[in-house]
Design a protein around this motif. Structure first.
Motif, short mmCIF file in Angstrom:
data_model
loop_
_atom_site.label_atom_id
_atom_site.label_comp_id
_atom_site.label_asym_id
_atom_site.label_seq_id
_atom_site.Cartn_x
_atom_site.Cartn_y
_atom_site.Cartn_z
N LEU A 95 5.28 -1.32 -6.36
CA LEU A 95 4.19 -0.48 -5.90
C LEU A 95 2.83 -1.10 -6.22
O LEU A 95 2.52 -1.38 -7.36
N ALA A 96 2.04 -1.30 -5.16
CA ALA A 96 0.66 -1.75 -5.35
C ALA A 96 -0.25 -0.67 -4.80
O ALA A 96 0.18 0.25 -4.12
N CYS A 97 -1.54 -0.81 -5.10
CA CYS A 97 -2.51 0.17 -4.62
C CYS A 97 -2.77 -0.06 -3.13
O CYS A 97 -2.81 -1.19 -2.67
N HIS A 98 -2.91 1.02 -2.37
CA HIS A 98 -3.17 0.82 -0.93
C HIS A 98 -4.48 1.45 -0.47
O HIS A 98 -4.63 1.82 0.67
N GLY A 118 1.78 1.01 0.06
CA GLY A 118 1.25 0.02 -0.87
C GLY A 118 2.34 -0.85 -1.46
O GLY A 118 2.13 -1.41 -2.53
N PHE A 119 3.49 -0.94 -0.80
CA PHE A 119 4.57 -1.71 -1.40
C PHE A 119 4.31 -3.20 -1.28
O PHE A 119 3.72 -3.67 -0.32
N ARG A 120 4.78 -3.94 -2.29
CA ARG A 120 4.60 -5.38 -2.27
C ARG A 120 5.37 -5.99 -1.11
O ARG A 120 6.38 -5.43 -0.68
N PRO A 121 4.92 -7.14 -0.60
CA PRO A 121 5.62 -7.77 0.53
C PRO A 121 7.08 -8.04 0.19
O PRO A 121 7.41 -8.43 -0.92
N GLY A 122 7.93 -7.81 1.17
CA GLY A 122 9.35 -8.13 1.01
C GLY A 122 10.11 -7.23 0.09
O GLY A 122 11.16 -7.61 -0.43
N SER A 123 9.63 -6.00 -0.12
CA SER A 123 10.28 -5.12 -1.09
C SER A 123 11.64 -4.60 -0.62
O SER A 123 12.56 -4.47 -1.42
#
Lengths: 123, 284
Positions: free
Chosen positions: A10-13, B106-111
């Motif tokens: 999970l990253a910030c969007h 907001g998921f990281r690429p390729g999750s």
């Protein structure tokens, strides 16, 4: 039910928040441990996707120090069991996740993180 | 009644009562389960490899339960808090997120190894406010671009949805293509009014070889939803060769009636003859 497996993805969007937006930092967390089925095949398949440093940091912050700082080359059974515990059995029930870059707070209520953005934050 | 997506935004439409109703309705459960199995089939994941899936619009976890059964690890997102509450009560295995998919992920690429979505996309086609970020093309674009990057290469995303016009399908497919997806629409049972189902089957990357869009199921589904004797009723109401309806009070009917009156002891029942049930000559 934020487990570290999803936290690790999970990253910030928020609009314009593109660098240094991972990993989200935990604050004021309450955790709960729930057993899950051990599935070594899945873990092996999932290994390449893990951002190791973020996972270890998050685990230590939640009080679990079973993982080594460096990602090991050899995957033995003990290590996989520890990894399984960290990834799939630690649930964050309450707390706040904060983006390290734009400081947006994602509150976690009842195990469900609220990822909704305000109108001006939508990219 | 009009479509649910025209009545209110999803987080309001699926309030506490509607969320319970939706989840407890056995017919609904059946339909959702069938569609989930079909979507998994279209997803065409390699067997014996436990995949990590994204369930877009997971709701109360009806589809998630099937993912659990099939041994997938999954993460679900939905915008309706009441639905997620029901999902918590039902103790599904996956992680849940309260998220508006039109705002992007907001998921990281390729999750993820794949994404599924049951009856969701049509909800993205209505603008709730006049703000530019809530226009359907903008939301779809944001959704598809962030989803594209969150998926592994190669992988697939399959959506079942209820389009109300060809324009909507056009908008959705063109936006998905602009976001980098390959693939297209698969229609199951295109000639059946009830069993018809529309799937959007999207590919990330080709993996060297061009991926083929799967073909939809053809023919008539054996339909459990029809009342069992409906067919016979249709036949009995049958029409003559000319296409006119057969008269109900024909000779057989008259004979039957007369027989009945005689049995009951009614007097003055006319005798049967070859003239019984014939039309009289036109006198005038």
């Amino acid at each position: 039910m934020v487990r570290l497996i999803t936290h690790n993805l999970l990253a910030c969007h928020v609009k314009g928040c593109n660098t240094n937006n991972f990993p989200l930092e935990f604050r004021d967390v309450q955790i709960e441990l729930r057993e899950a089925e051990f599935n070594p095949e899945f873990l092996k398949g999932f290994m390449p996707k893990i951002e190791w440093k973020a996972l270890v940091d998050a685990a230590r912050q939640l009080g679990d120090t079973s993982l080594p700082l460096e990602q090991p080359e050899m995957l033995d059974d003990d290590f996989l069991k520890n990894l399984h515990h960290v990834l799939l059995e630690i649930h964050v029930e309450e707390g706040i996740m904060t983006c390290p870059n734009c400081k947006h707070d994602y509150p976690v209520l009842n195990g469900i993180p609220n990822m909704l953005l305000a109108e001006h934050e939508i990219g | 009644m009009s479509r649910p997506e025209l009545q209110a935004p999803p987080e309001i439409y699926y309030g506490d009562t509607e969320a319970k109703k939706y989840t407890q309705n056995t017919r609904n459960q059946q339909i959702q389960a069938n569609m989930t199995y079909r979507v998994l089939e279209l997803l065409n994941l390699p067997p014996d490899e436990p995949a990590f899936l994204l369930d877009i619009g997971c709701g109360s976890g009806l589809s998630g339960e099937i993912l659990d059964e099939e041994g997938y690890i999954w993460t679900g997102v939905d915008i309706a808090p009441s639905m997620l509450e029901v999902a918590l009560e039902r103790e599904v295995e996956g992680d849940l997120f309260l998220q508006d998919i039109g705002q992007g992920f907001g998921f990281r690429p390729g999750s993820f190894d794949g994404a599924i979505s049951i009856s969701v996309l049509q909800w993205l086609l209505n603008a709730e406010t006049s703000h530019p970020t809530s226009s359907p093309p903008h939301r779809l674009n944001r959704f598809f671009t962030t989803l594209h990057s969150a998926l592994r290469n190669p992988s697939r995303a399959v959506f079942q949805f209820y389009p109300s016009s060809d324009d909507q399908i056009q908008l959705i497919t063109s936006t998905a293509q602009k976001a980098g997806f390959g693939g297209g629409i698969v229609v199951d049972y295109p000639n059946s009014k009830k069993a018809k189902k529309v799937f959007l089957c999207l590919f990330v990357g080709g993996g060297g070889t061009q991926q083929q869009v799967p073909t939809g199921l053809q023919g008539e589904e054996e339909d459990d939803s029809r009342v069992r004797f409906e067919r016979r009723r249709d036949r009995e109401r049958g029409k003559t060769k000319k296409g006119k309806r057969k008269s109900v009070k024909d000779r057989d009917w008259i004979l039957k009636k007369k027989e009945l009156y005689r049995k009951r002891g009614k007097e003055d029942v006319p005798l049967d003859s070859k003239y019984t049930g014939r039309r009289r000559k036109a006198v005038f």
